[in-house]
Design an enzyme around this catalytic site. Structure first.
Site, PDB file in Angstrom:
ATOM      1  N   SER A 152       0.849  -1.184   0.000  1.00  0.00           N
ATOM      2  CA  SER A 152       0.000   0.000   0.000  1.00  0.00           C
ATOM      3  C   SER A 152       0.891   1.243   0.000  1.00  0.00           C
ATOM      4  O   SER A 152       2.072   1.168  -0.337  1.00  0.00           O
ATOM      5  CB  SER A 152      -0.943  -0.033   1.208  1.00  0.00           C
ATOM      6  OG  SER A 152      -1.834   1.059   1.182  1.00  0.00           O
ATOM      7  N   SER A 153       0.335   2.362   0.397  1.00  0.00           N
ATOM      8  CA  SER A 153       1.063   3.625   0.310  1.00  0.00           C
ATOM      9  C   SER A 153       0.688   4.543   1.464  1.00  0.00           C
ATOM     10  O   SER A 153      -0.438   4.498   1.975  1.00  0.00           O
ATOM     11  CB  SER A 153       0.734   4.319  -1.017  1.00  0.00           C
ATOM     12  OG  SER A 153       1.213   5.646  -1.037  1.00  0.00           O
ATOM     13  N   TYR A 167      -5.375   7.983  -6.455  1.00  0.00           N
ATOM     14  CA  TYR A 167      -4.394   6.945  -6.126  1.00  0.00           C
ATOM     15  C   TYR A 167      -4.439   6.625  -4.638  1.00  0.00           C
ATOM     16  O   TYR A 167      -4.475   5.453  -4.238  1.00  0.00           O
ATOM     17  CB  TYR A 167      -2.994   7.404  -6.533  1.00  0.00           C
ATOM     18  CG  TYR A 167      -1.896   6.444  -6.145  1.00  0.00           C
ATOM     19  CD1 TYR A 167      -1.634   5.318  -6.910  1.00  0.00           C
ATOM     20  CD2 TYR A 167      -1.126   6.671  -4.999  1.00  0.00           C
ATOM     21  CE1 TYR A 167      -0.628   4.425  -6.547  1.00  0.00           C
ATOM     22  CE2 TYR A 167      -0.117   5.785  -4.631  1.00  0.00           C
ATOM     23  CZ  TYR A 167       0.119   4.667  -5.409  1.00  0.00           C
ATOM     24  OH  TYR A 167       1.107   3.788  -5.049  1.00  0.00           O
ATOM     25  N   LYS A 171      -5.543   2.998  -2.731  1.00  0.00           N
ATOM     26  CA  LYS A 171      -4.721   2.268  -1.764  1.00  0.00           C
ATOM     27  C   LYS A 171      -5.450   2.134  -0.423  1.00  0.00           C
ATOM     28  O   LYS A 171      -5.294   1.128   0.283  1.00  0.00           O
ATOM     29  CB  LYS A 171      -3.376   2.971  -1.586  1.00  0.00           C
ATOM     30  CG  LYS A 171      -2.446   2.830  -2.787  1.00  0.00           C
ATOM     31  CD  LYS A 171      -2.081   1.367  -3.034  1.00  0.00           C
ATOM     32  CE  LYS A 171      -1.004   1.202  -4.082  1.00  0.00           C
ATOM     33  NZ  LYS A 171      -0.619  -0.216  -4.273  1.00  0.00           N
TER      34      LYS A 171
END
Length: 271
Positions: A152-153, A167, A171
């Protein structure tokens, strides 16, 4: 002799996006821990994928294959997993690492300019595709000890500027799915489902996002907002994935592990 808890000997893994960046580092590190069979995916650069596998073989990898896979393929899960099982001559996938992601700077736009096709593309690639791959992998996990690790981020935890907003949301959706999978299937599958929440890291994607901002912005951001005062390296992430993939992490499930060097903007969101 009892196998060391850190060892991945006799295990099989799929790592998506394994031809470069974080995925490449993960693939190489897993083989350093004794991984026996490995399938990595690539989108267009077969030579880069083969280069990753060559490095893995130097670490003792017994069997490795590269599979061309597109995150925007609605049937990616079934197709990828069946190719991996056949190519690796195995009925079992012990470890799945969903690392591949999608962000096209040419399509990035403010929320006022966001179109449904672009929104759907980002969500399909970064949320649906990994869930599709997990779903196809589930029947082939081992009786116990399976590992599903989603990359993930930090953007999933932040309020993001317009170009990165979708985006980040994609995530965050992946994080939510992962927690739900852990709650739903941990008992039946005796497997763990975790995410690694990655902060600024030197990858192709890092440079892609960097194009949305003034030159040097991302590097200075990382130095200013990270306790470590540097940008992460792919190997930093690979070490955490290697831990989650092994028996040492058997008591970690449904977690989102931060891998950001102490990214200060994320710390309040984790409290």
């Amino acid at each position: 002799m009892t196998q060391a808890p850190w060892s991945l000997a006799r295990k099989t893994a799929i790592v998506t996006g394994g031809s470069r960046g974080i995925g490449r580092a993960i693939a190489i590190h897993l083989t350093c821990k004794g991984l026996s069979k490995l399938a990595i995916t690539y989108i267009s650069n077969l030579a880069a994928a083969e280069s990753t596998l060559d490095e893995c073989r130097k670490n003792g990898l017994g069997m490795g294959i590269a599979i061309k896979a597109d995150l925007l393929d609605p049937n990616i899960g079934h197709g990828l997993v069946q190719q991996a099982l056949a190519g690796l001559e195995t009925p079992t996938i012990d470890i799945l690492v969903n690392n591949a992601a999608y962000l096209d700077p040419s399509e990035a736009a403010s929320v006022e300019e966001l179109t449904l096709p672009v929104f759907q593309k980002v969500m399909q690639a970064n949320a649906f595709a990994p869930i599709s791959i997990i779903s196809a992998t589930m029947p082939h996990l081992p009786v116990s000890g399976g590992r599903v690790i989603n990359i993930s981020s930090a953007a999933a935890k932040l309020a993001n500027p317009g170009p990165v907003m979708t985006y980040g949301a994609s995530k965050a959706a992946l994080d939510s799915f992962t927690r739900s999978l852990a709650a739903e299937f941990a008992t039946d599958k005796a497997a763990t489902f975790n995410t690694v929440c990655v902060g600024p890291t030197v990858t192709d994607g890092f440079h892609v996002v960097g194009k949305l901002y003034p030159e040097g912005f991302m590097e200075e951001l990382a130095k200013a907002f990270t306790a470590a005062q540097r940008v992460g390296m792919p190997q930093d992430i690979a070490f955490i994935v290697g831990f989650l993939a092994g028996e040492e992490a058997r008591w970690v499930n449904g977690a989102c592990m931060s891998a950001n060097g102490g990214f200060r903007e994320v710390l309040p969101a984790l409290s």
